[in-house]
Design an enzyme around this catalytic site. Structure first.
Site, PDB file in Angstrom:
ATOM      1  N   ASP A  22       1.053  -1.185   0.074  1.00 59.98           N
ATOM      2  CA  ASP A  22       0.156  -0.171  -0.210  1.00 59.98           C
ATOM      3  C   ASP A  22       1.121   1.748  -0.088  1.00 59.98           C
ATOM      4  OD1 ASP A  22      -1.781   0.969  -0.278  1.00 59.98           O
ATOM      5  OD2 ASP A  22      -2.484   1.039   2.069  1.00 59.98           O
ATOM      6  N   HIS A  39       1.928   3.935  -8.536  1.00 55.65           N
ATOM      7  CA  HIS A  39       2.111   2.411 -10.055  1.00 55.65           C
ATOM      8  C   HIS A  39       3.070   1.483 -10.090  1.00 55.65           C
ATOM      9  CE1 HIS A  39      -2.010   2.708  -7.346  1.00 55.65           C
ATOM     10  NE2 HIS A  39      -2.273   3.093  -8.425  1.00 55.65           N
ATOM     11  N   SER A  68     -11.397  -6.807  -5.013  1.00 53.79           N
ATOM     12  CA  SER A  68     -12.242  -6.446  -5.158  1.00 53.79           C
ATOM     13  C   SER A  68     -12.680  -5.432  -4.679  1.00 53.79           C
ATOM     14  CB  SER A  68     -13.922  -7.873  -4.208  1.00 53.79           C
ATOM     15  OG  SER A  68     -13.022  -8.752  -3.534  1.00 53.79           O
ATOM     16  N   LEU A 133      10.704 -20.533  -4.461  1.00 51.20           N
ATOM     17  CA  LEU A 133       9.632 -19.767  -3.655  1.00 51.20           C
ATOM     18  C   LEU A 133       8.038 -20.133  -4.501  1.00 51.20           C
ATOM     19  CD1 LEU A 133       8.476 -17.418  -2.045  1.00 51.20           C
ATOM     20  CD2 LEU A 133       9.304 -16.051  -3.781  1.00 51.20           C
ATOM     21  N   SER A 198      -8.316  -4.582   5.122  1.00 48.52           N
ATOM     22  CA  SER A 198      -8.756  -4.251   4.409  1.00 48.52           C
ATOM     23  C   SER A 198      -9.280  -5.625   2.829  1.00 48.52           C
ATOM     24  CB  SER A 198      -8.402  -3.526   2.876  1.00 48.52           C
ATOM     25  OG  SER A 198      -8.044  -2.154   3.839  1.00 48.52           O
TER      26      SER A 198
HETATM   27  C1  IPE Z   1      -5.477  -2.300   0.001  1.00 50.68           C
HETATM   28  O1  IPE Z   1      -5.411  -1.244  -0.348  1.00 50.68           O
HETATM   29  C2  IPE Z   1      -5.475  -3.602  -1.428  1.00 50.68           C
HETATM   30  C3  IPE Z   1      -4.029  -3.581  -2.507  1.00 50.68           C
HETATM   31  C4  IPE Z   1      -3.065  -3.444  -1.537  1.00 50.68           C
HETATM   32  C5  IPE Z   1      -4.207  -4.464  -3.289  1.00 50.68           C
HETATM   33  P1  IPE Z   1      -6.006   0.116  -0.671  1.00 50.68           P
HETATM   34  O2  IPE Z   1      -5.640   1.324  -0.916  1.00 50.68           O
HETATM   35  O3  IPE Z   1      -6.737  -0.766  -1.488  1.00 50.68           O
HETATM   36  O4  IPE Z   1      -7.309  -0.788   1.205  1.00 50.68           O
HETATM   37  P2  IPE Z   1      -8.064   0.685   1.465  1.00 50.68           P
HETATM   38  O5  IPE Z   1      -8.997   1.374   0.853  1.00 50.68           O
HETATM   39  O6  IPE Z   1      -7.159   1.793   2.131  1.00 50.68           O
HETATM   40  O7  IPE Z   1      -8.524  -0.177   2.989  1.00 50.68           O
HETATM   41  C1  IPE Z   2      -1.290   0.384  -3.292  1.00 55.16           C
HETATM   42  O1  IPE Z   2      -1.238   1.604  -4.002  1.00 55.16           O
HETATM   43  C2  IPE Z   2      -1.654  -0.087  -4.829  1.00 55.16           C
HETATM   44  C3  IPE Z   2      -3.008  -0.637  -4.810  1.00 55.16           C
HETATM   45  C4  IPE Z   2      -4.262  -1.092  -4.109  1.00 55.16           C
HETATM   46  C5  IPE Z   2      -3.759  -1.732  -6.001  1.00 55.16           C
HETATM   47  P1  IPE Z   2      -2.457   2.530  -3.191  1.00 55.16           P
HETATM   48  O2  IPE Z   2      -2.719   3.096  -4.360  1.00 55.16           O
HETATM   49  O3  IPE Z   2      -3.772   2.073  -2.420  1.00 55.16           O
HETATM   50  O4  IPE Z   2      -2.270   4.026  -2.596  1.00 55.16           O
HETATM   51  P2  IPE Z   2      -2.540   4.863  -1.516  1.00 55.16           P
HETATM   52  O5  IPE Z   2      -3.091   4.028  -0.841  1.00 55.16           O
HETATM   53  O6  IPE Z   2      -3.393   6.004  -2.562  1.00 55.16           O
HETATM   54  O7  IPE Z   2      -1.531   6.061  -1.289  1.00 55.16           O
HETATM   55 MG    MG Z   3      -4.105   2.283  -1.140  1.00 58.43          MG
END
Ligand code: IPE
Ligand code: IPE
Ligand code: MG
Length: 253
Positions: A22, A39, A68, A133, A198
């Site tokens: 995240d 990303h 999801s 792995l 999450s």
């Molecule tokens: C959780 O991160 C999902 C992934 C890392 C793929 P999110 O950024 O989507 O989660 P929330 O919305 O902060 O809970």
């Molecule tokens: C994690 O980074 C990647 C996915 C959830 C796909 P985020 O896109 O959630 O990044 P933040 O949380 O907005 O910083």
């Molecule tokens: Mg996020």
């Protein structure tokens, strides 16, 4: 029921590490860059992390790459995330295969573009006999959806007469989850400072050690993984029983 002492031999090194990657968006925002750049750098962090996990002899690495609930994001960002998955699988598959990595995807294939669904199958097929792995990629994954699908499949099996509801136990239930055959995570890491799951591995993480780190995912590397593992090693995993080890001299002081 866990047998007393059943986990003692594994208490030092985690066999299975799961990561909620995240903070990509915040990493980009801090630099005035588009989220896509965060990303992209996140994929580089993933490559570093897979290499580090192999060096640290971790057996299973599960990464949360699209939930999801991430369908709630703007279509353009979803398109970017799917594009990066395509690039990751196409560009990195040969290298992962050469490193004996076994790739497995968990999550729903329904609703995914057909080329992505094919790509996931291709990656799994190519690497299925590898013994290094196991890299489990949670893509279009939600734990509640996974548990619900398992409950449905179990109910259907019971209706067909293939399963006796009264005999269903935890192991039997887990065999219906996407993670069938994969041991539960020992260590679950979430980057970016958020402290929630999450909808990630809710069943499987019942006794995982949770480590929340402030580092944003694109900055994650082998040193960050090693530091999470050190934190894991300092925990006393009791699984509901009593202390698994005597406190060290330092802890007693
Ligand atoms: C959780 O991160 C999902 C992934 C890392 C793929 P999110 O950024 O989507 O989660 P929330 O919305 O902060 O809970
Ligand atoms: C994690 O980074 C990647 C996915 C959830 C796909 P985020 O896109 O959630 O990044 P933040 O949380 O907005 O910083
Ligand atoms: Mg996020």
């Amino acid at each position: 029921m866990q047998e007393a002492g059943a986990h003692e031999e594994c208490s030092d090194a985690p066999r299975h590490v799961a990561i909620i990657m995240d903070g990509n968006g915040r990493w980009a925002a801090k630099r005035g860059l588009p989220r896509l750049e965060g990303h992209r750098r996140g994929v580089e962090a993933l490559r570093r992390t897979v290499r580090a996990a192999i060096e640290l002899e971790i057996r299973y690495l599960t990464i949360y790459s699209f939930s999801s609930e991430n369908w709630r994001r703007p279509a353009a960002e979803i398109g970017d995330l799917f594009g990066l998955l395509r690039i990751f699988v196409r560009r990195d598959l040969a290298d992962l295969h050469a490193r004996a990595v076994k790739v497995r995807f968990i999550g729903s294939r329904q609703g995914l573009p057909a080329d992505i669904a094919d790509l996931l199958g291709e990656a799994e097929n190519l690497t299925c006999a590898n013994e290094g792995l196991t890299l489990v990629v949670a893509f279009n994954y939600g734990a509640r959806q996974e548990i619900l699908a398992a409950a449905r499949a179990i109910a259907q099996a019971a209706r067909r007469g293939d399963l006796e509801p009264g005999l269903l136990d935890e192991q039997g239930f887990a065999a219906f989850l996407d993670t069938a055959g994969i041991p539960d995570p020992d260590l679950l890491i979430r980057t970016s400072g958020e402290q929630r799951l999450s909808n990630f591995l809710l069943w499987q993480s019942a006794y995982a050690e949770l480590v929340f780190m402030p580092v944003l995912w694109p900055d994650f590397d082998g040193a960050a993984l090693a530091s999470a593992i050190n934190e894991f090693r300092s925990r006393d995993r009791r699984f509901g029983g009593l202390a698994s080890r005597a406190p060290s001299l330092k802890e007693r002081a």
